[in-house]
Design a protein around this motif. Structure first.
Motif, PDB file in Angstrom:
ATOM      1  N   ALA A 135      -0.982  24.303   1.302  1.00 17.78           N
ATOM      2  CA  ALA A 135       0.050  24.177   0.268  1.00 17.78           C
ATOM      3  C   ALA A 135       0.638  22.773   0.258  1.00 17.78           C
ATOM      4  CB  ALA A 135       1.161  25.191   0.513  1.00 17.78           C
ATOM      5  N   GLY A 136       0.652  22.139  -0.907  1.00 22.43           N
ATOM      6  CA  GLY A 136       1.254  20.829  -1.061  1.00 22.43           C
ATOM      7  C   GLY A 136       0.423  19.664  -0.584  1.00 22.43           C
ATOM      8  N   VAL A 137      -0.743  19.923   0.005  1.00 21.43           N
ATOM      9  CA  VAL A 137      -1.540  18.844   0.591  1.00 21.43           C
ATOM     10  C   VAL A 137      -2.118  17.925  -0.489  1.00 21.43           C
ATOM     11  CG1 VAL A 137      -3.657  18.334   1.882  1.00 21.43           C
ATOM     12  CG2 VAL A 137      -2.055  20.048   2.737  1.00 21.43           C
ATOM     13  N   ASP A 138      -2.666  18.497  -1.550  1.00 15.17           N
ATOM     14  CA  ASP A 138      -3.243  17.669  -2.617  1.00 15.17           C
ATOM     15  C   ASP A 138      -2.196  16.722  -3.198  1.00 15.17           C
ATOM     16  OD1 ASP A 138      -5.717  18.814  -2.322  1.00 15.17           O
ATOM     17  OD2 ASP A 138      -5.577  20.113  -4.084  1.00 15.17           O
ATOM     18  N   ASP A 139      -1.019  17.230  -3.448  1.00 17.20           N
ATOM     19  CA  ASP A 139       0.043  16.389  -4.012  1.00 17.20           C
ATOM     20  C   ASP A 139       0.481  15.316  -3.020  1.00 17.20           C
ATOM     21  OD1 ASP A 139       0.023  17.791  -6.381  1.00 17.20           O
ATOM     22  OD2 ASP A 139       1.727  19.078  -5.850  1.00 17.20           O
ATOM     23  N   ALA A 140       0.485  15.654  -1.746  1.00 18.75           N
ATOM     24  CA  ALA A 140       0.952  14.708  -0.732  1.00 18.75           C
ATOM     25  C   ALA A 140       0.038  13.488  -0.627  1.00 18.75           C
ATOM     26  CB  ALA A 140       1.050  15.397   0.626  1.00 18.75           C
ATOM     27  N   VAL A 141      -1.256  13.679  -0.773  1.00 20.18           N
ATOM     28  CA  VAL A 141      -2.188  12.559  -0.598  1.00 20.18           C
ATOM     29  C   VAL A 141      -2.565  11.896  -1.921  1.00 20.18           C
ATOM     30  CG1 VAL A 141      -3.103  13.640   1.487  1.00 20.18           C
ATOM     31  CG2 VAL A 141      -4.299  13.968  -0.690  1.00 20.18           C
ATOM     32  N   ALA A 142      -2.166  12.472  -3.041  1.00 25.40           N
ATOM     33  CA  ALA A 142      -2.515  11.910  -4.345  1.00 25.40           C
ATOM     34  C   ALA A 142      -1.968  10.487  -4.475  1.00 25.40           C
ATOM     35  CB  ALA A 142      -1.956  12.782  -5.464  1.00 25.40           C
ATOM     36  N   GLY A 143      -2.831   9.564  -4.829  1.00 21.60           N
ATOM     37  CA  GLY A 143      -2.424   8.186  -5.032  1.00 21.60           C
ATOM     38  C   GLY A 143      -2.260   7.366  -3.769  1.00 21.60           C
ATOM     39  N   ALA A 144      -2.498   7.973  -2.620  1.00 20.27           N
ATOM     40  CA  ALA A 144      -2.330   7.251  -1.356  1.00 20.27           C
ATOM     41  C   ALA A 144      -3.555   6.389  -1.050  1.00 20.27           C
ATOM     42  CB  ALA A 144      -2.095   8.225  -0.213  1.00 20.27           C
ATOM     43  N   ASP A 145      -3.293   5.192  -0.546  1.00 20.04           N
ATOM     44  CA  ASP A 145      -4.373   4.338  -0.046  1.00 20.04           C
ATOM     45  C   ASP A 145      -4.770   4.755   1.364  1.00 20.04           C
ATOM     46  OD1 ASP A 145      -4.373   2.262  -2.264  1.00 20.04           O
ATOM     47  OD2 ASP A 145      -2.294   2.114  -1.579  1.00 20.04           O
ATOM     48  N   VAL A 146      -3.780   5.215   2.123  1.00 20.80           N
ATOM     49  CA  VAL A 146      -3.971   5.588   3.535  1.00 20.80           C
ATOM     50  C   VAL A 146      -3.254   6.910   3.792  1.00 20.80           C
ATOM     51  CG1 VAL A 146      -3.642   4.864   5.946  1.00 20.80           C
ATOM     52  CG2 VAL A 146      -3.959   3.130   4.161  1.00 20.80           C
ATOM     53  N   MET A 154       0.836  -1.203   0.000  1.00 13.54           N
ATOM     54  CA  MET A 154       0.000   0.000   0.000  1.00 13.54           C
ATOM     55  C   MET A 154       0.869   1.251   0.000  1.00 13.54           C
ATOM     56  SD  MET A 154      -3.237  -0.593   2.541  1.00 13.54           S
ATOM     57  CE  MET A 154      -2.243  -0.897   3.994  1.00 13.54           C
ATOM     58  N   LYS A 155       0.337   2.297  -0.591  1.00 19.10           N
ATOM     59  CA  LYS A 155       0.990   3.593  -0.501  1.00 19.10           C
ATOM     60  C   LYS A 155       0.361   4.365   0.651  1.00 19.10           C
ATOM     61  CE  LYS A 155       2.260   7.791  -3.000  1.00 19.10           C
ATOM     62  NZ  LYS A 155       2.173   8.563  -4.267  1.00 19.10           N
ATOM     63  N   ILE A 156       1.213   4.797   1.573  1.00 15.90           N
ATOM     64  CA  ILE A 156       0.738   5.453   2.788  1.00 15.90           C
ATOM     65  C   ILE A 156       1.440   6.801   2.929  1.00 15.90           C
ATOM     66  CG2 ILE A 156       0.501   5.279   5.291  1.00 15.90           C
ATOM     67  CD1 ILE A 156       0.606   2.218   4.961  1.00 15.90           C
ATOM     68  N   ALA A 157       0.659   7.873   2.906  1.00 17.53           N
ATOM     69  CA  ALA A 157       1.191   9.217   3.096  1.00 17.53           C
ATOM     70  C   ALA A 157       1.211   9.518   4.597  1.00 17.53           C
ATOM     71  CB  ALA A 157       0.331  10.243   2.372  1.00 17.53           C
ATOM     72  N   VAL A 158       2.392   9.775   5.130  1.00 16.95           N
ATOM     73  CA  VAL A 158       2.539  10.068   6.557  1.00 16.95           C
ATOM     74  C   VAL A 158       2.780  11.566   6.709  1.00 16.95           C
ATOM     75  CG1 VAL A 158       3.755   9.513   8.684  1.00 16.95           C
ATOM     76  CG2 VAL A 158       3.485   7.751   6.912  1.00 16.95           C
ATOM     77  N   ILE A 159       1.745  12.272   7.098  1.00 25.80           N
ATOM     78  CA  ILE A 159       1.826  13.723   7.260  1.00 25.80           C
ATOM     79  C   ILE A 159       2.386  13.995   8.659  1.00 25.80           C
ATOM     80  CG2 ILE A 159       0.595  15.890   6.988  1.00 25.80           C
ATOM     81  CD1 ILE A 159       0.342  14.013   4.567  1.00 25.80           C
ATOM     82  N   GLY A 160       3.454  14.799   8.713  1.00 27.21           N
ATOM     83  CA  GLY A 160       4.211  14.891   9.954  1.00 27.21           C
ATOM     84  C   GLY A 160       5.171  13.720  10.061  1.00 27.21           C
ATOM     85  N   GLY A 161       5.639  13.261   8.915  1.00 27.44           N
ATOM     86  CA  GLY A 161       6.417  12.032   8.846  1.00 27.44           C
ATOM     87  C   GLY A 161       7.887  12.171   9.152  1.00 27.44           C
ATOM     88  N   THR A 162       8.316  13.350   9.599  1.00 24.74           N
ATOM     89  CA  THR A 162       9.728  13.543   9.941  1.00 24.74           C
ATOM     90  C   THR A 162       9.946  13.741  11.436  1.00 24.74           C
ATOM     91  OG1 THR A 162       9.588  15.939   9.580  1.00 24.74           O
ATOM     92  CG2 THR A 162      10.201  14.574   7.684  1.00 24.74           C
ATOM     93  N   GLY A 163       8.880  13.700  12.216  1.00 24.01           N
ATOM     94  CA  GLY A 163       8.971  13.981  13.644  1.00 24.01           C
ATOM     95  C   GLY A 163       9.261  12.755  14.489  1.00 24.01           C
ATOM     96  N   LEU A 164       9.100  12.923  15.802  1.00 21.41           N
ATOM     97  CA  LEU A 164       9.404  11.873  16.772  1.00 21.41           C
ATOM     98  C   LEU A 164       8.669  10.574  16.466  1.00 21.41           C
ATOM     99  CD1 LEU A 164      10.595  10.957  19.549  1.00 21.41           C
ATOM    100  CD2 LEU A 164       8.503  11.888  20.599  1.00 21.41           C
ATOM    101  N   ILE A 165       7.368  10.659  16.256  1.00 19.10           N
ATOM    102  CA  ILE A 165       6.579   9.471  15.942  1.00 19.10           C
ATOM    103  C   ILE A 165       6.584   9.195  14.446  1.00 19.10           C
ATOM    104  CG2 ILE A 165       4.324   8.369  16.126  1.00 19.10           C
ATOM    105  CD1 ILE A 165       5.702   8.828  18.802  1.00 19.10           C
ATOM    106  N   GLY A 166       6.420  10.224  13.641  1.00 23.85           N
ATOM    107  CA  GLY A 166       6.280  10.047  12.202  1.00 23.85           C
ATOM    108  C   GLY A 166       7.446   9.342  11.550  1.00 23.85           C
ATOM    109  N   SER A 167       8.665   9.706  11.937  1.00 24.57           N
ATOM    110  CA  SER A 167       9.836   9.072  11.325  1.00 24.57           C
ATOM    111  C   SER A 167       9.876   7.584  11.644  1.00 24.57           C
ATOM    112  CB  SER A 167      11.117   9.758  11.805  1.00 24.57           C
ATOM    113  OG  SER A 167      11.237   9.698  13.214  1.00 24.57           O
ATOM    114  N   ARG A 168       9.452   7.225  12.831  1.00 25.25           N
ATOM    115  CA  ARG A 168       9.405   5.819  13.223  1.00 25.25           C
ATOM    116  C   ARG A 168       8.287   5.076  12.494  1.00 25.25           C
ATOM    117  NH1 ARG A 168      11.449   8.623  17.591  1.00 25.25           N
ATOM    118  NH2 ARG A 168      12.949   7.538  18.935  1.00 25.25           N
ATOM    119  N   VAL A 169       7.151   5.731  12.321  1.00 25.02           N
ATOM    120  CA  VAL A 169       6.042   5.116  11.580  1.00 25.02           C
ATOM    121  C   VAL A 169       6.475   4.819  10.145  1.00 25.02           C
ATOM    122  CG1 VAL A 169       3.729   5.517  10.631  1.00 25.02           C
ATOM    123  CG2 VAL A 169       4.219   6.089  13.017  1.00 25.02           C
TER     124      VAL A 169
END
Length: 245
Positions: A42-53, A1-16
């Motif tokens: 800004a950038g939200v539409d592109d970030a979630v495009a094609g994501a299953d989750v 699956m393609k999973i967009a992790v918003i906040g994906g560079t932080g304490l929890i996000g990077s681990r997820v």
């Protein structure tokens, strides 16, 4: 699956992101640093495009009266973009007992985030975690005068960030709960006791004084921040985590 992790560079996000990638998923981290601004959109539409989750791990930059507006706006933007993109599952991370602490504006803001998600157009899951072990030092700093730390006797069930991330990743890879999964650490301490354990382990000479009026957690009544019946209990114990921190 393609999973967009918003906040994906932080304490929890990077681990997820790491856990999902290890499980064979295409986990893509997004954050302000990658050009995604959940407040302006800004950038939200592109970030979630094609994501299953979509996993939303963004957080308000403050705990004050500005936090409700952050969660309202960010969720509106992310949910609208996710619905347009055909996302089938939207996951947020929240706090165990968050709806039982109405005197804290930040907790009310997190309840608002949950409510917006429940009323939204995308199947969802909410992961509620107890207090992070990684945040204990910050909590101690709030009520320290340099020699003494004043802490209330609020029951706390600390959980390691790695265990929170594993729980979020597991939920993200599964079917939408359209409900809540609670996760917590394996031990309950009063906050003042947790402070003494922490300072002793670090060789910190400050004294902890029990003061039920001190700090943000003084607003918490009873044991509402401990994991309820049916919660997933993680394995990492606080003293073991401290020894490796």
């Amino acid at each position: 699956m393609k999973i967009a992790v918003i906040g994906g560079t932080g304490l929890i996000g990077s681990r997820v992101v790491r856990d999902l990638t290890a499980a064979g998923h295409e986990a893509v981290p997004h954050a302000l640093s990658t050009g995604v601004d959940v407040v302006t959109g800004a950038g939200v539409d592109d970030a979630v495009a094609g994501a299953d989750v979509v996993v939303n791990l963004t957080n308000s930059p403050t705990f004050d009266d500005a936090s409700p507006a952050f969660f309202q706006t960010s969720m509106d933007n992310l949910l609208a973009a996710s619905a347009k993109a055909g996302v089938g599952h939207f996951v947020v991370l929240s706090i165990v007992g968050v709806d039982q602490v109405p005197d804290l504006v930040y907790y009310r803001a997190k309840v608002l985030q949950e409510d917006v998600l429940r009323a939204g157009p995308v199947p969802y899951s909410i992961v509620r975690a107890t207090q992070f072990m990684e945040f204990v030092d910050a909590v101690l700093s709030w009520t320290s005068d340099g020699t003494t730390v004043r802490l209330p006797r609020t029951p706390i069930q600390p959980i390691a960030a790695a265990d929170v991330a594993a729980a979020v990743a597991e939920v993200a890879a599964g079917d939408p709960l359209n409900g809540v999964r609670d996760v917590g650490g394996p031990e309950v301490f009063t906050l003042d006791e947790l402070g003494r354990i922490t300072l002793a382990a670090k060789g910190d000479g400050r004294t902890v004084v029990a003061d039920d009026t001190a700090g943000m957690f003084a607003e918490v009544k009873g044991d509402v921040l401990t994991a309820p019946a049916g919660a997933v209990i993680a394995a990492t114990r606080y003293r073991d985590w401290l020894a490796k921190a």
